[in-house]
Design a protein around this motif. Structure first.
Motif, PDB file in Angstrom:
ATOM      1  N   LEU B  27      21.084  45.103  23.656  1.00  0.00           N
ATOM      2  CA  LEU B  27      20.703  46.023  22.576  1.00  0.00           C
ATOM      3  C   LEU B  27      19.259  45.741  22.181  1.00  0.00           C
ATOM      4  O   LEU B  27      18.708  44.673  22.493  1.00  0.00           O
ATOM      5  N   ARG B  30      15.043  46.286  16.038  1.00  0.00           N
ATOM      6  CA  ARG B  30      13.690  46.636  15.586  1.00  0.00           C
ATOM      7  C   ARG B  30      13.572  46.356  14.092  1.00  0.00           C
ATOM      8  O   ARG B  30      14.384  46.823  13.285  1.00  0.00           O
ATOM      9  N   GLU B  37      14.308  43.176  22.793  1.00  0.00           N
ATOM     10  CA  GLU B  37      15.477  43.501  23.591  1.00  0.00           C
ATOM     11  C   GLU B  37      16.258  42.214  23.797  1.00  0.00           C
ATOM     12  O   GLU B  37      15.697  41.200  24.232  1.00  0.00           O
ATOM     13  N   THR B  87      17.041  47.716  12.317  1.00  0.00           N
ATOM     14  CA  THR B  87      17.519  48.826  13.146  1.00  0.00           C
ATOM     15  C   THR B  87      17.986  48.305  14.502  1.00  0.00           C
ATOM     16  O   THR B  87      17.354  47.422  15.081  1.00  0.00           O
ATOM     17  N   ARG B  89      19.693  49.536  18.408  1.00  0.00           N
ATOM     18  CA  ARG B  89      20.047  50.619  19.336  1.00  0.00           C
ATOM     19  C   ARG B  89      20.799  50.048  20.529  1.00  0.00           C
ATOM     20  O   ARG B  89      20.373  49.057  21.126  1.00  0.00           O
ATOM     21  N   LYS B  91      21.743  51.094  24.095  1.00  0.00           N
ATOM     22  CA  LYS B  91      21.512  51.993  25.218  1.00  0.00           C
ATOM     23  C   LYS B  91      21.198  53.415  24.749  1.00  0.00           C
ATOM     24  O   LYS B  91      20.247  53.616  24.000  1.00  0.00           O
ATOM     25  N   HIS B  94      22.881  56.455  19.275  1.00  0.00           N
ATOM     26  CA  HIS B  94      21.954  56.617  18.154  1.00  0.00           C
ATOM     27  C   HIS B  94      21.578  55.270  17.554  1.00  0.00           C
ATOM     28  O   HIS B  94      22.376  54.339  17.527  1.00  0.00           O
ATOM     29  N   GLU B  95      20.353  55.216  17.028  1.00  0.00           N
ATOM     30  CA  GLU B  95      19.946  54.022  16.280  1.00  0.00           C
ATOM     31  C   GLU B  95      20.761  53.912  15.012  1.00  0.00           C
ATOM     32  O   GLU B  95      21.102  54.935  14.401  1.00  0.00           O
ATOM     33  N   GLU B 120      30.016  50.689  12.773  1.00  0.00           N
ATOM     34  CA  GLU B 120      29.100  51.709  13.306  1.00  0.00           C
ATOM     35  C   GLU B 120      29.500  52.207  14.690  1.00  0.00           C
ATOM     36  O   GLU B 120      29.149  53.316  15.071  1.00  0.00           O
ATOM     37  N   SER B 136      29.377  55.916  19.501  1.00  0.00           N
ATOM     38  CA  SER B 136      28.994  55.956  18.089  1.00  0.00           C
ATOM     39  C   SER B 136      30.186  56.428  17.275  1.00  0.00           C
ATOM     40  O   SER B 136      31.080  57.103  17.795  1.00  0.00           O
TER      41      SER B 136
END
Lengths: 80, 138
Positions: B27, B30, B37, B87, B89, B91, B94-95, B120, B136
Motif C-alpha cells: 500500500l 501519504r 510505498e 492517507t 491507497r 492498488k 480509492h484513497e 474501510e 472498498s
C-alpha cells in the motif's frame, strides 16, 4: 557426584506425590521446565528456552481504538 | 461494478515458504510531507492500525511530545504512541484516511487492524488459494 547431591535424588514414586501437592500454576511451570529440558536434550528448536517471543499485535486495545475513532472524526471535520 | 484488488500471501522466510505465508499487502501511505510505498500486515485480531516509528519519520512526520498518549497493549504497551491520520491507497482502490497508533517502536510491522483499515475495506482471505481479495466498502 557429591554426597549431598546423592541425598537430593528422588525416585519417580517419590516425585509423583510431590507433584500432586503442587498448585495448578506450579504444575504448569513444571511442565514448561520439563518441555524445555526435553527440547534441549533432543536439540529441538521448537520452544527455545529463555527466549522472549514477541507478539506485536495490539489485542483488546479498546481505549486506543476509541482515541483513533475520535482522531478520525476530528480529521473528517477538518477536511470539510 | 466494485473494483477489487487481489494479492498473494507473502512468505516471511524464503527458506520455509510453505510454513511462513502471511497476509502482507502493498500500500502507499501519504502524509503532508511525503509518500511511502510499503507493506502492511492484515491483522484481524489487532484492534488498531499501528505505524512503526521509522516509517512515520520517512513520511516526514514529527513526534509531538504534547499529543495525547495512546496506550497500546501486548509488547507495544511499553512504547509511547500517539494518534495520526494519514492517507492510504491500496492498488487501484480509492484513497482513504487511515488512523494509526504511531508507536515509538520501529521493529514492528505496519499493522492494519480493525480501526480503521477493516472499517474501510472488505477483505476476503482465500488462504487455500493463497489469495487475498480486497474491495472498498462502498
Amino acid at each position: 557426584m557429591r554426597p549431598q547431591d546423592e541425598e537430593m535424588i528422588m525416585s519417580i514414586s517419590e516425585l509423583i506425590p510431590a507433584i500432586q501437592s503442587l498448585s495448578r500454576a506450579e504444575k504448569v511451570q513444571l511442565l514448561q521446565v520439563i518441555a524445555a529440558e526435553i527440547a534441549q536434550d533432543e536439540e529441538l528448536s521448537i520452544i527455545p528456552p529463555r527466549i522472549k517471543h514477541e507478539v506485536w499485535s495490539p489485542y483488546d486495545a479498546f481505549d486506543a481504538a476509541e482515541q483513533l475513532i475520535n482522531a478520525l472524526k476530528s480529521d473528517q471535520h477538518t477536511m470539510r | 461494478m466494485t473494483q477489487a484488488a487481489t494479492f498473494p500471501f507473502v512468505s516471511a522466510d524464503a527458506a520455509r515458504p510453505e510454513a511462513t505465508q502471511l497476509p502482507y499487502i502493498p500500500l502507499i501511505l501519504r502524509a503532508e510531507q511525503a509518500a511511502v510505498e510499503t507493506m502492511g500486515l492484515l491483522d484481524t485480531g489487532a484492534t488498531v492500525n499501528v505505524l512503526p516509528y521509522r516509517l512515520g519519520l520517512h513520511l516526514g512526520m514529527q513526534w509531538n511530545p504534547e499529543a495525547a498518549p495512546i496506550q497500546l497493549t501486548g509488547n507495544l504497551a511499553s512504547y509511547p504512541a500517539q494518534a495520526v491520520v494519514i492517507t492510504g491507497r491500496v492498488k487501484v482502490l480509492h484513497e482513504v484516511r487511515l488512523a494509526f497508533a504511531w508507536t515509538q517502536a520501529s521493529h514492528v510491522p505496519l499493522i492494519l487492524g480493525q480501526i480503521n483499515f477493516f472499517l474501510e475495506f472488505n477483505v476476503c482471505f482465500l488462504r487455500s488459494q493463497n489469495t487475498i481479495e480486497i474491495t472498498s466498502k462502498t
